[in-house]
Motif scaffolding. Sequence first.
Motif, short mmCIF file in Angstrom:
data_model
loop_
_atom_site.label_atom_id
_atom_site.label_comp_id
_atom_site.label_asym_id
_atom_site.label_seq_id
_atom_site.Cartn_x
_atom_site.Cartn_y
_atom_site.Cartn_z
N PHE A 1 37.80 80.41 -23.34
CA PHE A 1 37.41 79.63 -22.16
C PHE A 1 36.05 80.09 -21.62
O PHE A 1 35.23 79.27 -21.22
CB PHE A 1 38.48 79.70 -21.08
N LYS A 2 35.81 81.37 -21.62
CA LYS A 2 34.51 81.90 -21.15
C LYS A 2 33.37 81.26 -21.93
O LYS A 2 32.33 80.91 -21.36
CB LYS A 2 34.46 83.41 -21.31
N ASN A 3 33.58 81.08 -23.22
CA ASN A 3 32.52 80.54 -24.08
C ASN A 3 32.40 79.02 -24.02
O ASN A 3 31.30 78.48 -24.13
CB ASN A 3 32.72 81.01 -25.51
N THR A 4 33.51 78.32 -23.86
CA THR A 4 33.46 76.85 -23.90
C THR A 4 33.42 76.21 -22.52
O THR A 4 32.86 75.14 -22.35
CB THR A 4 34.69 76.27 -24.63
N LYS A 5 34.09 76.84 -21.56
CA LYS A 5 34.26 76.30 -20.21
C LYS A 5 34.85 74.88 -20.24
O LYS A 5 34.62 74.09 -19.33
CB LYS A 5 32.95 76.32 -19.42
N SER A 6 35.62 74.58 -21.27
CA SER A 6 36.19 73.23 -21.40
C SER A 6 37.51 73.12 -20.65
O SER A 6 38.23 74.11 -20.48
CB SER A 6 36.40 72.87 -22.87
N ASP A 7 37.82 71.91 -20.21
CA ASP A 7 39.07 71.68 -19.50
C ASP A 7 40.28 71.94 -20.40
O ASP A 7 41.29 72.47 -19.96
CB ASP A 7 39.12 70.28 -18.90
N VAL A 8 40.16 71.61 -21.68
CA VAL A 8 41.25 71.83 -22.62
C VAL A 8 41.53 73.33 -22.74
O VAL A 8 42.69 73.77 -22.68
CB VAL A 8 40.92 71.23 -24.01
N ASP A 9 40.48 74.13 -22.86
CA ASP A 9 40.67 75.57 -22.99
C ASP A 9 41.12 76.20 -21.68
O ASP A 9 41.86 77.19 -21.69
CB ASP A 9 39.39 76.24 -23.51
#
Length: 163
Positions: free
Chosen positions: A114-122
């Motif tokens: 999540f730190k790397n993508t900041k995506s809602d899915v993650d």
Amino acid sequence: MQFEKLFRMQQALDLHIEEKHELQDEELFNRKVLALLVELGELANETRCFKFWSIKPSSEKDVILEEFVDGVHFILSLGIECGYQDLHYSLTNEPSGLTVSEQFLLIYEKVNIFKNTKSDVDFKKLLETYIQLGTLLGITYEELEKAYFEKNEVNYQRQQNNY
């Protein structure tokens, strides 16, 4: 789970802290990620799940619950940083089939992803994985919410006392 209410409460606390400490223009995402990782380590330490060399039992449930809720605070805060407080959350409290130690390691992985993508899915995967840890630790949704509400009040008091 009343995620909408928890997000609202966390957003108000975050705003209060940022105003009090004049952090409105600061980038806090990475510091919150680090805080979450530290809290996760503190929780693991209280469960003693990885201490194969020791026979000392885990801490009392109330201690574990308080540490668990600290992690919830930072996960919600990270979600708010990314604008995910208004997403629909329908998480399951089904156990993951992992041991507690394995679940901790999975959460560390999910935090990093999540730190790397900041995506809602993650973000949702991180939140769900963390809630599954609570299930493994015997924490119910009711206990989690009650402890969150109580810790939120403590956090405001700490701010008033210049914690």
